[in-house]
Design a protein around this motif. Structure first.
Motif, PDB file in Angstrom:
ATOM      1  N   GLU A   1       0.872  -1.160   0.000  1.00  0.00           N
ATOM      2  CA  GLU A   1       0.000   0.000   0.000  1.00  0.00           C
ATOM      3  C   GLU A   1       0.910   1.210   0.000  1.00  0.00           C
ATOM      4  OE1 GLU A   1      -3.912   0.359   1.854  1.00  0.00           O
ATOM      5  OE2 GLU A   1      -3.048   1.927   3.099  1.00  0.00           O
TER       6      GLU A   1
ATOM      7  N   TYR B   1       1.526   5.556  -0.385  1.00  0.00           N
ATOM      8  CA  TYR B   1       1.013   6.887  -0.061  1.00  0.00           C
ATOM      9  C   TYR B   1       1.916   7.895  -0.761  1.00  0.00           C
ATOM     10  CZ  TYR B   1       0.933  11.108   2.838  1.00  0.00           C
ATOM     11  OH  TYR B   1       0.904  12.406   3.278  1.00  0.00           O
TER      12      TYR B   1
ATOM     13  N   GLY C   1      -0.822  12.647  -0.955  1.00  0.00           N
ATOM     14  CA  GLY C   1      -1.902  12.136  -0.093  1.00  0.00           C
ATOM     15  C   GLY C   1      -2.669  11.005  -0.743  1.00  0.00           C
TER      16      GLY C   1
ATOM     17  N   ARG D   1      -6.502   4.009  -4.767  1.00  0.00           N
ATOM     18  CA  ARG D   1      -7.624   3.645  -3.909  1.00  0.00           C
ATOM     19  C   ARG D   1      -8.607   4.804  -3.878  1.00  0.00           C
ATOM     20  NH1 ARG D   1      -6.950   2.077   2.489  1.00  0.00           N
ATOM     21  NH2 ARG D   1      -8.958   2.892   3.137  1.00  0.00           N
TER      22      ARG D   1
ATOM     23  N   LEU E   1     -10.709   7.057  -2.054  1.00  0.00           N
ATOM     24  CA  LEU E   1     -10.616   7.425  -0.641  1.00  0.00           C
ATOM     25  C   LEU E   1     -12.004   7.540  -0.025  1.00  0.00           C
ATOM     26  CD1 LEU E   1      -7.820  10.094  -1.061  1.00  0.00           C
ATOM     27  CD2 LEU E   1      -7.591   7.832  -0.051  1.00  0.00           C
ATOM     28  N   PRO E   2     -12.100   7.167   1.254  1.00  0.00           N
ATOM     29  CA  PRO E   2     -13.402   7.261   1.908  1.00  0.00           C
ATOM     30  C   PRO E   2     -13.848   8.712   2.031  1.00  0.00           C
ATOM     31  CG  PRO E   2     -11.679   6.745   3.490  1.00  0.00           C
ATOM     32  CD  PRO E   2     -11.044   6.691   2.145  1.00  0.00           C
TER      33      PRO E   2
ATOM     34  N   LYS F   1     -10.730   6.708   9.493  1.00  0.00           N
ATOM     35  CA  LYS F   1     -10.611   6.466   8.051  1.00  0.00           C
ATOM     36  C   LYS F   1      -9.167   6.109   7.728  1.00  0.00           C
ATOM     37  CE  LYS F   1     -14.828   7.849   6.888  1.00  0.00           C
ATOM     38  NZ  LYS F   1     -15.798   6.927   6.284  1.00  0.00           N
ATOM     39  N   SER F   2      -8.597   5.234   8.515  1.00  0.00           N
ATOM     40  CA  SER F   2      -7.156   5.015   8.398  1.00  0.00           C
ATOM     41  C   SER F   2      -6.798   4.102   7.232  1.00  0.00           C
ATOM     42  CB  SER F   2      -6.606   4.434   9.696  1.00  0.00           C
ATOM     43  OG  SER F   2      -7.084   3.139   9.866  1.00  0.00           O
ATOM     44  N   THR F   3      -5.565   4.203   6.794  1.00  0.00           N
ATOM     45  CA  THR F   3      -5.010   3.335   5.768  1.00  0.00           C
ATOM     46  C   THR F   3      -3.848   2.567   6.398  1.00  0.00           C
ATOM     47  OG1 THR F   3      -3.443   5.013   5.069  1.00  0.00           O
ATOM     48  CG2 THR F   3      -5.580   5.024   3.989  1.00  0.00           C
TER      49      THR F   3
ATOM     50  N   VAL G   1      -0.808   2.858   5.756  1.00  0.00           N
ATOM     51  CA  VAL G   1       0.246   3.828   6.069  1.00  0.00           C
ATOM     52  C   VAL G   1      -0.426   5.057   6.671  1.00  0.00           C
ATOM     53  CG1 VAL G   1       2.125   3.165   4.539  1.00  0.00           C
ATOM     54  CG2 VAL G   1       0.168   4.339   3.595  1.00  0.00           C
TER      55      VAL G   1
ATOM     56  N   ASN H   1       0.660   7.274   9.193  1.00  0.00           N
ATOM     57  CA  ASN H   1       1.418   8.383   9.764  1.00  0.00           C
ATOM     58  C   ASN H   1       1.313   8.496  11.274  1.00  0.00           C
ATOM     59  OD1 ASN H   1       3.192   9.776   8.265  1.00  0.00           O
ATOM     60  ND2 ASN H   1       1.716  11.209   7.392  1.00  0.00           N
TER      61      ASN H   1
ATOM     62  N   VAL I   1     -11.045  11.510   2.485  1.00  0.00           N
ATOM     63  CA  VAL I   1     -10.061  11.520   3.566  1.00  0.00           C
ATOM     64  C   VAL I   1      -8.836  10.741   3.112  1.00  0.00           C
ATOM     65  CG1 VAL I   1      -9.622  10.994   5.989  1.00  0.00           C
ATOM     66  CG2 VAL I   1     -11.937  11.541   5.240  1.00  0.00           C
ATOM     67  N   ALA I   2      -7.780  11.463   2.815  1.00  0.00           N
ATOM     68  CA  ALA I   2      -6.527  10.823   2.406  1.00  0.00           C
ATOM     69  C   ALA I   2      -5.768  10.402   3.660  1.00  0.00           C
ATOM     70  CB  ALA I   2      -5.696  11.790   1.568  1.00  0.00           C
ATOM     71  N   ARG I   3      -4.541   9.971   3.480  1.00  0.00           N
ATOM     72  CA  ARG I   3      -3.732   9.631   4.648  1.00  0.00           C
ATOM     73  C   ARG I   3      -3.439  10.906   5.444  1.00  0.00           C
ATOM     74  NH1 ARG I   3       2.669   8.866   4.815  1.00  0.00           N
ATOM     75  NH2 ARG I   3       2.858   7.151   6.262  1.00  0.00           N
ATOM     76  N   ALA I   4      -3.317  10.744   6.754  1.00  0.00           N
ATOM     77  CA  ALA I   4      -3.007  11.913   7.583  1.00  0.00           C
ATOM     78  C   ALA I   4      -1.729  12.557   7.071  1.00  0.00           C
ATOM     79  CB  ALA I   4      -2.829  11.492   9.039  1.00  0.00           C
ATOM     80  N   PRO I   5      -1.771  13.844   6.801  1.00  0.00           N
ATOM     81  CA  PRO I   5      -0.577  14.487   6.243  1.00  0.00           C
ATOM     82  C   PRO I   5       0.536  14.580   7.258  1.00  0.00           C
ATOM     83  CG  PRO I   5      -2.245  16.102   6.763  1.00  0.00           C
ATOM     84  CD  PRO I   5      -2.863  14.770   7.035  1.00  0.00           C
ATOM     85  N   ARG I   6       1.742  14.501   6.762  1.00  0.00           N
ATOM     86  CA  ARG I   6       2.905  14.644   7.642  1.00  0.00           C
ATOM     87  C   ARG I   6       3.539  15.987   7.329  1.00  0.00           C
ATOM     88  NH1 ARG I   6       8.249  14.206   8.669  1.00  0.00           N
ATOM     89  NH2 ARG I   6       8.858  12.790  10.341  1.00  0.00           N
TER      90      ARG I   6
END
Lengths: 212, 364
Positions: free
Chosen positions: A108, A110, A156, A182, A184-185, B114-116, B118, B120, B189-194
């Motif tokens: 996966e 990012y 993202g 993917r 995204l939700p 809404k986690s993935t 990866v 963060n 909701v993407a991955r939490a930004p870093r």
């Protein structure tokens, strides 16, 4: 739901396979069916029902090669009859002829940055190896992504990268690298309620909670 | 991880572990009482490195760890912290003050729900929060110049940990950033930004009897009098003195450097400890290395420059080669630097031991 393809006795009214517009999956399937003639049950008993025009066209193409009269082109027949028994299920046909993908490696990913045609990403190994989940940083040429996904790719974005073999029913196999972004939700009102509740609960953690 | 015995009751220990993925500081302040600052994952065991270390020297973390601080939410400092907090049953916990703010709690909950794969570090923070809630404990909030832990040490000495940061300016900037990345309703909701910068990192001043230690976390220098190291140096209420051991901030990066820290907060013979950062151009850079070695000839780094090998089967390796894609492991082998000194009023003398992965910084 299974879609049933049935054989037709009449002479086809549609163009020969070569004249069928390209890119039409079902027509391709029909052509495939024509080549793999053993899939079609011979000596089918006619007369049950009529199915939609498109499927009819496919059937005509498919059945053409098995017409007892050997007549596969040109004239129109007034009577259209179909077999009472399914000769082959389209789903099955699709599955058998398209094949299956077997992943050897999956990550996966990012997207952290896109620069000069290169996608920089963090990857997490999704294949369990001794219960570890090593992480990687990757530089992937953007052309490895599907064209439509590459256009919308942004920092993202989350994707799954699979490397493995695509095995066809015929026995052929192709090595394949497949990247799929993917979807995204979406944050819904119901999610917000749950988030509010959890966040409020976390406020109890601190000696000096603020704004809670 | 280590075959050494645990320190004597009247001996202080500062062990810097890293960078399996991140860094952690393990502190002995006397009588088998320990504190842990930050957490990282051991590249070999895949478990929290400070727990592996303590167990390897015969310390039971569930009884002996009295304090845990997460300096900031970047996942190289909080990897495995949920497990750490669950294990350290006798500890009190501390987070930077911004963690208590509604914006941050909503941010964590949003990306957690809404986690993935990866994520963060958001799941680590959420797990830590839930474990603390389950224990019905409360957290101390770290903000500039506030003592966050105090205990009796040996022979009448005391131990105190004081937060030097975040300043109120650091908090404002952090919360602005957090508010800007909480997605609105109806959006993806993407991955939490870093974030690139280490906003709201809690640097600490540690006193164990006569020993003073400066742990720089990832606090950066911004040039703004209200934030970063300039705010720390400008404070009139921070603990005074000169530290004999320095955990160099932000992996030795130039943006964590402030010359005033070296001249006003450290002794001339300071022992400097660094963890590397294996992303992008990597840290410390050659110039960072030269600068630190010049300022502190006695400086050590927890892991040599070579990373873990990437091993793939033939099929995957061939595909990567054909795609012209490059992969490298994020982690490096986990190493540690252990410094011990007697807790006494005599001259301060640190005895340093490096694991096989660690080395003097000049050899990095």
């Amino acid at each position: 739901m299974n879609t049933i393809v049935k054989s037709w006795e009449h002479k086809p009214t549609v163009p020969a396979p070569s004249a069928v517009p390209s890119g039409h999956t079902q027509v391709h399937l029909a052509n495939q069916l024509k080549r793999d003639s053993w899939l079609v049950k011979k000596n089918a008993v006619p007369e049950v029902e009529t199915i939609g025009t498109l499927l009819g066209q496919i059937d005509q193409n498919a059945a053409g090669s098995h017409d007892a009269a050997g007549n596969t082109s040109g004239e129109t027949s007034a009577k259209e009859t179909v077999s009472p028994e399914p000769i082959v299920k389209l789903d099955e046909l699709t599955k058998k002829n398209v094949g299956s993908f077997y992943a050897i490696q999956e990550w996966e990913g990012y997207v952290t940055k896109i620069s000069e045609g290169t996608v920089f990403a963090d990857l997490v190994d999704l294949v369990p190896r001794n219960e570890t989940r090593p992480s990687f940083q990757a530089e992937i040429p953007i052309h490895e992504f599907a064209d439509d996904e590459a256009e919308t790719l942004a920092s993202g974005s989350v994707f799954r990268w699979s490397i493995g073999y695509y095995r066809y029913f015929s026995g052929r196999k192709d090595r394949l690298s497949r990247i799929r972004c993917r979807k995204l939700p979406i944050l819904l009102a119901a999610d917000e309620a749950a988030i509010e509740e959890e966040a409020r609960g976390f406020g109890n953690l601190f000696h000096e909670p603020k704004n809670s | 991880m280590s075959d050494a015995a645990k320190p004597a009751n009247a001996e202080a220990e500062i062990t810097l572990i890293g960078p399996g993925f991140g860094e952690s500081v393990v502190i002995h302040f006397g009588d088998n009482c320990w504190a842990i600052i930050d957490c990282c994952i051991d590249s070999r065991t895949k478990s929290p490195a400070p727990l592996s270390y303590l167990q390897s020297i015969g310390v039971d973390p569930s009884e002996s760890v009295k304090f845990v601080l997460a300096t900031h939410w970047h996942n190289d400092h909080i990897g495995g912290i949920a497990k750490l907090i669950e294990t350290c049953e006798s500890a009190t916990f501390s987070f930077p003050i911004g963690f208590s703010e509604e914006q941050f709690r909503k941010f964590v909950s949003t990306y957690h729900q809404k986690s993935t794969a990866v994520d963060n570090g958001v799941s680590d923070i959420c797990g830590a929060f839930n474990h603390i809630l389950h224990k019905s404990s409360k957290c101390e909030l770290a903000i500039a110049n506030r003592p966050i832990f105090a205990a009796k040490s040996v022979a009448g000495h005391s131990t105190r940990i004081t937060a030097l940061s975040p300043s109120s300016g650091d908090c404002v900037n952090f919360l602005k950033m957090v508010a800007s990345v909480i997605p609105p309703r109806g959006s993806a909701v993407a991955r939490a930004p870093r974030p690139d910068s280490n906003l709201m990192s809690a640097a600490t001043w540690l006193e164990i009897g006569p020993l003073s230690i400066l742990l720089g976390a990832d606090l950066e220098e911004t040039g703004n009098p209200a934030t970063g190291w300039t705010a720390v140096l400008g404070s009139t209420t921070r603990p005074q003195g000169a530290a004999s051991l320095f955990k160099v901030p932000h992996h030795g990066s130039d943006n964590g450097h402030h010359s005033g820290v070296w001249s006003r907060m450290l002794t001339g013979q300071v022992l400097a400890l660094v963890t590397p950062w294996n992303r992008g151009r990597g840290l410390p850079t050659k110039s960072d290395q030269a600068r630190i070695v010049q300022l502190a000839p006695q400086s050590f780094i927890t892991s040599a420059r070579s990373g873990l090998a990437v091993r793939h089967g033939q099929t995957v390796a061939r595909t990567l080669r054909e795609a012209n894609a490059k992969l490298s492991r994020t982690e490096q082998p986990t190493g540690f630097i252990r410094a011990r000194a007697p807790i006494s009023s005599g001259p301060i003398s640190w005895t340093v031991h490096c694991s096989p992965e660690a080395c003097p910084l000049q050899n990095y």
